[in-house]
Scaffold this motif. Structure first.
Motif, mmCIF file in Angstrom:
data_model
loop_
_atom_site.group_PDB
_atom_site.id
_atom_site.type_symbol
_atom_site.label_atom_id
_atom_site.label_comp_id
_atom_site.label_asym_id
_atom_site.label_seq_id
_atom_site.Cartn_x
_atom_site.Cartn_y
_atom_site.Cartn_z
ATOM 1 N N CYS A 1 37.462 54.517 37.913
ATOM 2 C CA CYS A 1 36.604 53.201 37.837
ATOM 3 C C CYS A 1 36.463 53.022 39.034
ATOM 4 N N PHE B 1 34.892 50.412 40.334
ATOM 5 C CA PHE B 1 34.090 49.007 40.073
ATOM 6 C C PHE B 1 36.136 48.346 40.378
ATOM 7 N N CYS B 2 36.730 49.172 40.197
ATOM 8 C CA CYS B 2 37.893 49.067 40.106
ATOM 9 C C CYS B 2 38.445 48.615 41.741
ATOM 10 N N HIS C 1 39.683 44.498 34.767
ATOM 11 C CA HIS C 1 38.942 45.312 34.805
ATOM 12 C C HIS C 1 38.804 45.486 33.062
ATOM 13 N N HIS D 1 33.862 48.254 33.126
ATOM 14 C CA HIS D 1 34.444 46.906 34.262
ATOM 15 C C HIS D 1 33.874 46.273 34.408
HETATM 16 ZN ZN LIG Z 1 37.821 48.999 36.676
#
Ligand SMILES: [Zn+2]
Length: 342
Positions: free
Chosen positions: A101, A103-104, A144, A194
């Motif tokens: 991910c 966006f993590c 998330h 996410h």
């Molecule tokens: Zn994420």
């Protein structure tokens, strides 16, 4: 008042004369029956699926249209009971898989705005990599899983969005239009699991919002009262409104899709609406909603939030077809029921 949408005529009938006149100023509606004949070979299946033959052979359709905006919904509860063959299994554990991910790891894996990033307590902004407007960014949640929400998180997301809007506004001479949206999970159009809210600041007023603005202005000119206030009155009279901390919640009579909720707020900034938005999202999740769209925008002195359920993640067929795109929305949820649940 405990009506069903198919008893809308009764609900309208019991209104005071003024309230009824106001209702008919806004809406035209029709309750009709769609009839069909079930062949003997289908009888058992229909009874099992829909409960009774009668319910299917004579179906009640409620068609209601907002005469000012053209918003038009066709209600038939039976549609939510019809078989859907296009199911694809979805494991909710997938929502916890953070593997790759981006966006993590937003500071390294998402672009920044030219002025940098706005950091909240539970989120951070990033610039949208493929923008649909010249100012288009994201509030990326620390969490998330988008179905994990907390009141203070929602407030922080919105506050961070407002701070981003201020930053963007500083760079522009012209007054910008704020539009925040939250597409949650695939059915809503979200491509990334996410949790994130999208932010736009546009120089040009978006077409659909301009139409609403024009409706409100014309209404004021013609009736010398406020469109939004009267819209609320009509819903309240029918038991289709509630309040939370001064914010007014309408269980919308002409939903764009399932379970649409329309929030009217006098907040100066959207984060002041956080408690109401959080509670509505919580109610949605309690009802089993998995995918939704939330839009927040300004209309005159109001902040308006609109929230809609986009259906089960298991369904492969889209909830929106040519009817919704070009004609009217087909709805199976009942706003009267929604008013009782929320
Ligand atoms: Zn994420």
């Amino acid at each position: 008042m405990k009506y069903k949408i198919t008893e809308l005529d009764k609900g309208v009938e019991q209104l005071s004369r003024d309230a009824r006149e106001l209702f008919y100023r806004f809406y035209s509606f029709e309750i009709s029956t769609g009839s069909l004949k079930i062949p003997v070979e289908m009888e058992n299946w229909v009874k099992k699926r829909f409960g009774s033959l009668e319910r299917v052979e004579n179906q009640q359709i409620v068609s209601i249209k907002n005469k000012f905006t053209g918003e038009h919904s066709l209600f038939n509860k039976l549609r939510s009971d019809r078989p859907i063959e296009a199911k694809s299994a979805i494991a909710l554990e997938e929502l916890e898989e953070k593997g790759k991910c981006l966006f993590c790891n937003p500071e390294k894996q998402t672009p920044a705005d030219v002025f940098g990033r706005v950091k909240g307590e539970y989120c951070i902004t990033g610039s949208n990599i493929a923008k649909y407007d010249s100012s288009h960014s994201l509030v990326i949640f620390n969490e998330h899983n988008p179905l994990e929400i907390k009141r203070e998180w929602v407030e922080d997301y919105l506050r961070t969005g407002e701070r981003w809007f201020e930053e963007v506004s500083k760079l522009e001479k012209k007054k910008l239009q704020k539009f925040f949206l939250w597409n949650c999970l695939w059915r809503s159009g979200a491509s990334i699991i996410h949790g994130h809210i999208q932010l736009t600041a546009s120089r040009m007023r978006y077409g659909k919002l301009e139409v609403l603005e024009k409706v409100a202005a014309d209404y004021k000119r013609e009736f010398n009262t406020d469109y939004i206030e009267d819209l609320y009155k009509v819903h309240e009279g029918l038991g289709l409104a509630s309040e939370n901390k001064g914010e007014r919640i309408l269980f919308y009579l002409t939903p764009i899709k399932e379970k649409e909720i329309f929030v009217i707020s006098k907040a100066r900034k959207s984060d002041e609406m956080a408690d109401t938005i959080y509670k509505l999202l919580r109610s949605y999740l309690n009802m089993g909603v998995q995918s939704f769209n939330l839009a927040i925008f300004q209309l005159g002195d109001y902040h308006i939030a609109r929230l809609v359920d986009r259906g089960s993640l298991e369904d492969r067929n889209s909830d929106i077809g040519a009817m919704e795109l070009y004609a009217a929305s087909v709805i199976s949820s009942d706003p009267f029921k929604l008013a009782q649940v929320i």
